[in-house]
Design a protein around this motif. Structure first.
Motif, mmCIF file in Angstrom:
data_model
loop_
_atom_site.group_PDB
_atom_site.id
_atom_site.type_symbol
_atom_site.label_atom_id
_atom_site.label_comp_id
_atom_site.label_asym_id
_atom_site.label_seq_id
_atom_site.Cartn_x
_atom_site.Cartn_y
_atom_site.Cartn_z
ATOM 1 N N ASN A 80 -30.722 -74.483 60.138
ATOM 2 C CA ASN A 80 -29.630 -74.618 61.099
ATOM 3 C C ASN A 80 -28.444 -75.257 60.383
ATOM 4 O O ASN A 80 -28.115 -76.418 60.615
ATOM 5 N N GLU A 82 -25.300 -75.061 60.663
ATOM 6 C CA GLU A 82 -24.192 -75.539 61.487
ATOM 7 C C GLU A 82 -24.487 -76.906 62.085
ATOM 8 O O GLU A 82 -23.572 -77.642 62.466
ATOM 9 N N ASP A 84 -25.407 -77.754 64.928
ATOM 10 C CA ASP A 84 -25.174 -77.878 66.362
ATOM 11 C C ASP A 84 -26.472 -77.691 67.131
ATOM 12 O O ASP A 84 -27.313 -76.845 66.786
ATOM 13 N N VAL A 87 -27.274 -74.053 68.717
ATOM 14 C CA VAL A 87 -27.520 -73.075 67.662
ATOM 15 C C VAL A 87 -28.933 -73.252 67.114
ATOM 16 O O VAL A 87 -29.694 -72.294 66.957
ATOM 17 N N ASN A 90 -31.557 -72.146 69.710
ATOM 18 C CA ASN A 90 -31.644 -70.692 69.819
ATOM 19 C C ASN A 90 -32.351 -70.070 68.617
ATOM 20 O O ASN A 90 -33.144 -69.135 68.764
ATOM 21 N N ARG A 91 -32.085 -70.590 67.427
ATOM 22 C CA ARG A 91 -32.766 -70.059 66.245
ATOM 23 C C ARG A 91 -34.261 -70.347 66.317
ATOM 24 O O ARG A 91 -35.083 -69.505 65.918
ATOM 25 N N ASP A 190 -25.957 -71.832 75.468
ATOM 26 C CA ASP A 190 -24.581 -71.446 75.175
ATOM 27 C C ASP A 190 -24.134 -72.167 73.898
ATOM 28 O O ASP A 190 -23.987 -73.399 73.890
ATOM 29 N N GLU A 191 -23.911 -71.415 72.834
ATOM 30 C CA GLU A 191 -23.597 -72.025 71.547
ATOM 31 C C GLU A 191 -22.172 -72.549 71.456
ATOM 32 O O GLU A 191 -21.794 -73.155 70.441
ATOM 33 N N SER A 192 -21.370 -72.343 72.497
ATOM 34 C CA SER A 192 -20.019 -72.907 72.507
ATOM 35 C C SER A 192 -19.999 -74.311 73.087
ATOM 36 O O SER A 192 -18.952 -74.961 73.113
ATOM 37 N N ARG A 194 -21.473 -78.136 72.824
ATOM 38 C CA ARG A 194 -22.179 -79.033 71.907
ATOM 39 C C ARG A 194 -22.897 -80.167 72.622
ATOM 40 O O ARG A 194 -23.798 -80.782 72.050
ATOM 41 N N GLU A 197 -25.511 -78.902 77.001
ATOM 42 C CA GLU A 197 -25.985 -77.521 76.950
ATOM 43 C C GLU A 197 -27.205 -77.302 77.838
ATOM 44 O O GLU A 197 -27.423 -76.203 78.364
#
Length: 362
Positions: A80, A82, A84, A87, A90-91, A190-192, A194, A197
């Motif tokens: 991961n 990023e 976040d 993210v 979800n991965r 929602d990856e937008s 932080r 969520e």
């Protein structure tokens, strides 16, 4: 805000289908091994796997995670970069192979029997998501003071998962034990977003007609931030993202989220009135009327002082820290909220664990 009435049952899964635990990880060397152990010690009917979404840690966490993975084939690692939260979640979910997803944080520990109890509640209520109580604990006087605020309505009052209560449908769920089929239908995190969520995902789950359940028998130990500066940065970021969620979803947010900014506004008004009275710019009846703003501030101070003084088993250091911790949480969250409502969260991240990067903590 009351949860929307559910209209659909989540699908049942065959006995023994297995469970996938998903855990975003970033700079958690001190806590990771115990979090992993408490997860792998869960006993369920069927196979389990633990998927760690590894952010770019700089404290040896990644090396420890790889070492743990070599000793237990149930541990799966995904990158991961990023860092976040959504993210990484979800991965991890996409890499999972079982029909029930259990979110775990590296800064927490699952109580024995947590997962099986959640599976039973999912099957009995046909909910799409089930969560329990965040039971905060501390190892130092400061961390213990923060934990007591987390566990009390005086600190983070309003959410059932902080204070307990009866089993019921809920607005959101702490961490969450979810059916993969429900996630596939409503979309993943929602990856937008932080921060917050989990609330936004549960909003979509409820909007799709599924239940989100609170079960007070489910308990997760959570270790709060260890310093005043980190706590402040955490609550500033969290408040700002809540302000962003208010911009996006308006009155679908609970009214309790507006209490900290109201407190901050009242305190600022009290300071302004006090200065004007001292400078004798305000005098006479108008000064007396505007002076009423001191009453809620005084009441708040009395409540916080009473909470600190009546904590059972707390030493004097914990009591003193409590006097600082509770207003810090409220005012930092309120300041962040107002910034988020007026300007949005944009790229705001929680830097309380790693400068400039997000963390997988609530």
């Amino acid at each position: 805000m009351r949860p929307e009435r559910s209209t659909r049952d989540a699908p049942l899964v065959p006995p023994g289908s297995g469970v996938s635990f998903v855990m975003p990880v970033l700079n958690e060397r001190r806590y990771l091994e115990r979090a992993v152990t408490s997860t792998l010690e869960q006993r369920v009917d069927g196979p389990i796997e633990l998927i760690l979404a590894l952010g770019p840690s700089d404290d040896g966490t990644t090396d420890l995670a790889r070492e743990l993975a070599t000793t237990d084939p149930r541990i799966v690692l995904v990158d991961n970069p990023e860092a976040d939260i959504p993210v990484g979640l979800n991965r991890a979910i996409r890499a999972s192979s079982h029909p029930t997803i259990v979110r775990v944080d590296a800064h927490s520990e699952l109580a024995p029997g947590y997962t099986q109890r959640a599976l039973d509640t999912l099957a009995r209520t046909r909910a799409g998501n089930v969560g329990g109580i965040m039971r905060a604990e501390g190892r130092t006087p400061f961390q213990s003071a923060v934990a007591s605020a987390y566990n009390s309505r005086v600190g983070l009052g309003g959410g059932a998962y902080h204070g307990g209560g009866k089993e019921s449908e809920a607005e959101s769920a702490y961490l969450g034990v979810m059916r993969r089929a429900v996630l596939d239908e409503v979309g993943f995190f929602d990856e937008s977003i932080r921060r917050g969520e989990d609330w936004e995902l549960n909003l979509r789950i409820r909007s799709a007609g599924f239940r989100v359940m609170f079960d007070p028998a489910l308990s997760v130990t959570y270790w709060p931030r260890e310093s005043w500066a980190r706590l402040t940065r955490q609550f500033l970021a969290t408040g700002r993202w809540r302000g962003e969620l208010v911009r996006r979803y308006g009155t679908r947010n609970s009214l309790r989220f507006f209490a900290p900014p109201a407190l901050l506004g009242t305190l600022v008004a009290a300071v302004v009135v006090g200065v004007l009275r001292i400078a004798r710019v305000l005098t006479g009846p108008l000064a007396a009327i505007l002076g009423l703003v001191f009453l809620p501030v005084a009441a708040y101070a009395i409540v916080v002082a009473g909470f600190a003084a009546t904590r059972r088993g707390a030493g004097w250091r914990e009591r003193v820290w409590t006097l600082a911790v509770v207003p810090t949480m409220h005012l930092a969250w309120g300041a962040g909220f107002l910034a988020g409502v007026t300007r949005g969260a944009r790229d705001t991240v929680d830097t309380s664990r790693l400068s400039g990067r997000n963390t997988p903590l609530p």
